[in-house]
Design an enzyme around this catalytic site. Structure first.
Site, mmCIF file in Angstrom:
data_model
loop_
_atom_site.group_PDB
_atom_site.id
_atom_site.type_symbol
_atom_site.label_atom_id
_atom_site.label_comp_id
_atom_site.label_asym_id
_atom_site.label_seq_id
_atom_site.Cartn_x
_atom_site.Cartn_y
_atom_site.Cartn_z
ATOM 1 N N SER A 1 -1.800 19.250 -2.548
ATOM 2 C CA SER A 1 -0.277 19.693 -2.487
ATOM 3 C C SER A 1 0.580 18.359 -2.658
ATOM 4 O O SER A 1 0.295 17.530 -1.933
ATOM 5 C CB SER A 1 0.097 20.619 -1.338
ATOM 6 O OG SER A 1 1.434 21.216 -1.970
ATOM 7 N N PRO A 2 1.484 18.206 -3.592
ATOM 8 C CA PRO A 2 2.512 17.069 -3.470
ATOM 9 C C PRO A 2 2.988 17.126 -2.068
ATOM 10 O O PRO A 2 3.745 17.812 -1.653
ATOM 11 C CB PRO A 2 3.636 17.459 -4.617
ATOM 12 C CG PRO A 2 3.432 18.874 -4.753
ATOM 13 C CD PRO A 2 2.099 19.462 -4.676
ATOM 14 N N CYS B 1 5.646 14.076 -0.115
ATOM 15 C CA CYS B 1 6.510 13.091 0.005
ATOM 16 C C CYS B 1 5.725 11.821 1.001
ATOM 17 O O CYS B 1 5.788 12.589 2.094
ATOM 18 C CB CYS B 1 8.026 13.072 0.018
ATOM 19 S SG CYS B 1 8.815 13.883 -1.257
ATOM 20 N N ALA C 1 6.519 14.486 -5.248
ATOM 21 C CA ALA C 1 7.858 14.515 -5.742
ATOM 22 C C ALA C 1 8.419 13.211 -6.403
ATOM 23 O O ALA C 1 8.558 12.259 -5.680
ATOM 24 C CB ALA C 1 8.786 15.311 -4.972
ATOM 25 N N GLN D 1 3.967 15.150 -9.502
ATOM 26 C CA GLN D 1 5.221 16.461 -9.569
ATOM 27 C C GLN D 1 6.622 15.542 -9.696
ATOM 28 O O GLN D 1 6.747 14.777 -9.291
ATOM 29 C CB GLN D 1 5.111 17.005 -8.046
ATOM 30 C CG GLN D 1 6.163 18.055 -8.116
ATOM 31 C CD GLN D 1 6.541 18.561 -6.649
ATOM 32 O OE1 GLN D 1 6.780 17.816 -5.712
ATOM 33 N NE2 GLN D 1 6.502 19.840 -6.538
ATOM 34 N N TYR E 1 15.734 22.053 -4.736
ATOM 35 C CA TYR E 1 16.260 20.942 -5.517
ATOM 36 C C TYR E 1 16.756 21.467 -6.763
ATOM 37 O O TYR E 1 17.026 22.650 -7.129
ATOM 38 C CB TYR E 1 14.813 20.184 -5.498
ATOM 39 C CG TYR E 1 14.544 19.438 -4.179
ATOM 40 C CD1 TYR E 1 15.313 19.006 -3.438
ATOM 41 C CD2 TYR E 1 13.388 19.729 -3.549
ATOM 42 C CE1 TYR E 1 14.862 18.397 -2.191
ATOM 43 C CE2 TYR E 1 12.741 19.273 -2.387
ATOM 44 C CZ TYR E 1 13.830 18.694 -1.504
ATOM 45 O OH TYR E 1 13.004 18.208 -0.365
ATOM 46 N N ARG F 1 6.472 24.458 -9.805
ATOM 47 C CA ARG F 1 6.356 25.093 -8.480
ATOM 48 C C ARG F 1 7.987 25.645 -8.219
ATOM 49 O O ARG F 1 8.890 25.284 -8.352
ATOM 50 C CB ARG F 1 6.471 23.806 -7.463
ATOM 51 C CG ARG F 1 6.642 24.338 -5.876
ATOM 52 C CD ARG F 1 6.023 23.594 -4.794
ATOM 53 N NE ARG F 1 4.685 23.490 -4.646
ATOM 54 C CZ ARG F 1 3.995 23.020 -3.594
ATOM 55 N NH1 ARG F 1 4.817 22.330 -2.552
ATOM 56 N NH2 ARG F 1 2.745 22.971 -3.459
ATOM 57 N N LEU G 1 -0.573 26.785 4.937
ATOM 58 C CA LEU G 1 -1.558 26.850 5.960
ATOM 59 C C LEU G 1 -2.836 27.315 5.618
ATOM 60 O O LEU G 1 -3.479 28.405 6.226
ATOM 61 C CB LEU G 1 -0.898 27.629 7.173
ATOM 62 C CG LEU G 1 -1.082 27.082 8.833
ATOM 63 C CD1 LEU G 1 -0.911 25.598 8.749
ATOM 64 C CD2 LEU G 1 -0.294 27.897 9.690
ATOM 65 N N GLY H 1 -1.877 20.858 1.869
ATOM 66 C CA GLY H 1 -0.880 19.680 2.227
ATOM 67 C C GLY H 1 -1.305 19.212 3.550
ATOM 68 O O GLY H 1 -2.195 18.476 3.615
HETATM 69 C C1 LIG Z 1 4.517 15.324 4.697
HETATM 70 C C2 LIG Z 1 4.965 16.437 3.587
HETATM 71 C C3 LIG Z 1 5.699 15.946 2.415
HETATM 72 C C4 LIG Z 1 5.828 17.230 1.356
HETATM 73 N N1 LIG Z 1 6.531 16.770 0.206
HETATM 74 C C5 LIG Z 1 6.488 17.809 -0.661
HETATM 75 C C6 LIG Z 1 6.814 17.278 -1.997
HETATM 76 O O1 LIG Z 1 6.900 16.335 -2.414
HETATM 77 N N2 LIG Z 1 6.884 18.242 -2.827
HETATM 78 C C7 LIG Z 1 6.682 19.599 -2.482
HETATM 79 O O2 LIG Z 1 6.914 20.512 -3.654
HETATM 80 N N3 LIG Z 1 6.396 20.062 -1.356
HETATM 81 C C8 LIG Z 1 6.004 19.142 -0.198
HETATM 82 N N4 LIG Z 1 5.823 19.397 0.617
HETATM 83 C C9 LIG Z 1 5.330 20.807 1.098
HETATM 84 C C10 LIG Z 1 3.938 20.879 0.853
HETATM 85 O O3 LIG Z 1 3.673 20.409 -0.429
HETATM 86 C C11 LIG Z 1 3.245 22.231 1.009
HETATM 87 O O4 LIG Z 1 3.686 23.163 0.172
HETATM 88 C C12 LIG Z 1 3.638 22.933 2.472
HETATM 89 O O5 LIG Z 1 3.337 21.687 3.463
HETATM 90 C C13 LIG Z 1 2.706 23.825 2.897
HETATM 91 O O6 LIG Z 1 1.409 23.623 2.779
HETATM 92 P P1 LIG Z 1 0.505 23.175 4.104
HETATM 93 O O7 LIG Z 1 0.648 24.064 5.170
HETATM 94 O O8 LIG Z 1 -0.987 23.060 3.560
HETATM 95 O O9 LIG Z 1 1.022 21.768 4.442
HETATM 96 C C14 LIG Z 1 5.628 18.351 1.676
HETATM 97 C C15 LIG Z 1 4.896 18.696 3.007
HETATM 98 C C16 LIG Z 1 4.515 17.720 3.741
HETATM 99 C C17 LIG Z 1 3.850 18.052 5.121
#
Ligand SMILES: Cc1cc2nc3c(=O)[nH]c(=O)nc-3n(C[C@H](O)[C@H](O)[C@H](O)COP(=O)(O)O)c2cc1C
Length: 389
Positions: free
Chosen positions: A24-25, A27, A59, A101, A188, A236, A311, A333
């Site tokens: 997943s993207p 930042c 992003a 992204q 956003y 997304r 998760l 992520g």
């Molecule tokens: C460190 C970090 C940076 C993130 N940056 C972005 C992002 O750039 N673009 C986005 O759509 N979501 C972003 N997210 C959300 C994640 O892509 C993901 O949707 C969210 O963490 C839930 O998934 P997970 O439980 O597998 O972490 C970010 C999450 C984390 C933890």
């Protein structure tokens, strides 16, 4: 033939993901003037070494004012294309599909990095070399207390912004990316136009649902044109706003159908983020696989290819999500941050004895280690056998 779906290829247009595990993207807020560095090469590269079929870079702003923080990646300038190219080439050499992204933070821009609380930048930050900048949005409504009131974009600014997305998408192609995702979630700019919470315009870009979706649809169509017919386009969504007067799942399903007409192939299902006011609880409950109650119904309602995220922590859980039809692609992520080799470990769990996807440089050695451990276990030994009294 195995019936494990997680390691089945996923063809979308001219690109085939080698498996259904995606990063997943995320930042990292570690770019300088929007440019990637060796940090991004190593950070993203380790997921490719780790067997993820799709790696989506964080992003990446289509305009400088569209960054969340000073450390965001960007693709508004050709030097940024050049900086990303080696990252993409590395992902390709490891057999991963490379995605990026594209994003515009809108009224949620001009903020501190997440580990410093993600709050809006102030003049105090300017003293440390990180000045705030004016932010834009569909209407002059701040995302929450303490956040800047955005400048309401004129129709001319909207048209120019669509061109920013188009140009950034062209640069993404020049950098070598196979897949582009549009960040239409988390409050956003694209989401801010589509949601009635943040869009109170009364012109061609607001008022009715049709008018609110106009800017995102124009962006999707421009990006589709820029990336050509062969490359997959992901979008997304925040499938629900989670607050009174906000977007509901049925609104999103209709929006997704319109996105498909504009050239979007895959819906990446997220949620929330339209306001930053902590007094308003918009978050869906953070249980395991917390977006599958949204991605499954969206897949059903639209018939589109759908990704889920949130998760996902266990190979059997990821496999069950696909088997139940709650998604076609699983994005991870934080689980990937914790274990960049997650895809390889999942394969070993679901397809025991299959080390074929590991990079040759390390796969034979990891397989030998596993055999040695299996022999020792058969002899009744474990890592503490020698040290137990
Ligand atoms: C460190 C970090 C940076 C993130 N940056 C972005 C992002 O750039 N673009 C986005 O759509 N979501 C972003 N997210 C959300 C994640 O892509 C993901 O949707 C969210 O963490 C839930 O998934 P997970 O439980 O597998 O972490 C970010 C999450 C984390 C933890």
């Amino acid at each position: 033939m195995s019936d494990v779906r997680l390691f089945e290829p996923l063809p979308v247009r001219d690109v085939t993901l080698p498996n259904r595990v995606g990063v997943s993207p995320m930042c990292m807020y570690s770019a300088t003037d929007g440019r990637a560095s060796d940090y991004h090469l190593v950070h993203l590269g380790r997921f490719a070494l780790g067997g993820a079929g799709l790696v989506i870079a964080e992003a990446t702003a289509v305009a400088p004012e569209g960054r969340i923080s000073h450390g965001d990646l960007g693709l508004w300038d050709d030097s940024q294309t050049e900086a990303l190219r080696p990252v993409v080439e590395f992902l390709h050499r490891q057999g991963s599909v490379a995605g990026v992204q594209l994003a515009h933070a809108g009224r949620k821009g001009s903020a501190r990095v997440a580990w410093e609380g993600g709050r809006p930048l102030t003049q105090e930050d300017a003293a440390h070399g990180e000045p705030p900048w004016p932010v834009v949005g569909p209407s002059a409504i701040a995302a929450g207390p303490g956040w800047q009131t955005p400048v309401e974009m004129s129709v001319e600014q909207i048209a120019a912004s669509v061109e920013d997305w188009r140009a950034a998408a062209r640069r993404a192609v020049e950098a070598g990316f196979d897949v582009v995702e549009l960040h239409g979630a988390h409050g956003y700019l694209l989401h801010a136009f589509w949601s009635p919470v943040s869009n109170r315009r009364e012109d061609a870009y607001g008022g009715s649902a049709e008018a609110r979706m106009r800017y995102p649809l124009e962006v999707a169509a421009a990006v589709r044109e820029a990336i050509g017919e062969g490359r997959p386009l992901l979008y997304r969504v925040s499938a629900v706003d989670g607050m009174a007067g906000g977007l509901r799942l049925e609104d999103t399903a209709e929006f997704c159908r319109r996105l498909r007409e504009a050239g979007v192939d895959v819906i990446d299902t997220s949620s929330g983020g339209i306001v930053t006011d902590r007094a308003i609880d918009t978050r869906v409950r953070r249980g395991y696989a917390f977006h599958t109650p949204l991605s499954g119904p969206l897949r059903e309602a639209t018939g589109m290819t759908v990704a889920t995220v949130g998760l996902v922590v266990d190979p059997h859980q990821a496999e069950a999500i696909l088997q139940h039809g709650d998604a076609d692609l699983v994005l991870l992520g934080r689980t990937m941050l914790d274990d960049p080799n997650w895809a390889h470990h999942a394969r070993a769990e679901l397809l025991p004895g299959d080390w074929s996807a590991w990079p040759s440089q390390s796969g034979y050695a990891v397989a030998a280690r596993a055999s040695a451990m299996a022999r020792l276990a058969a002899d009744g030994e474990d890592p503490l056998t020698r040290y137990r009294r």
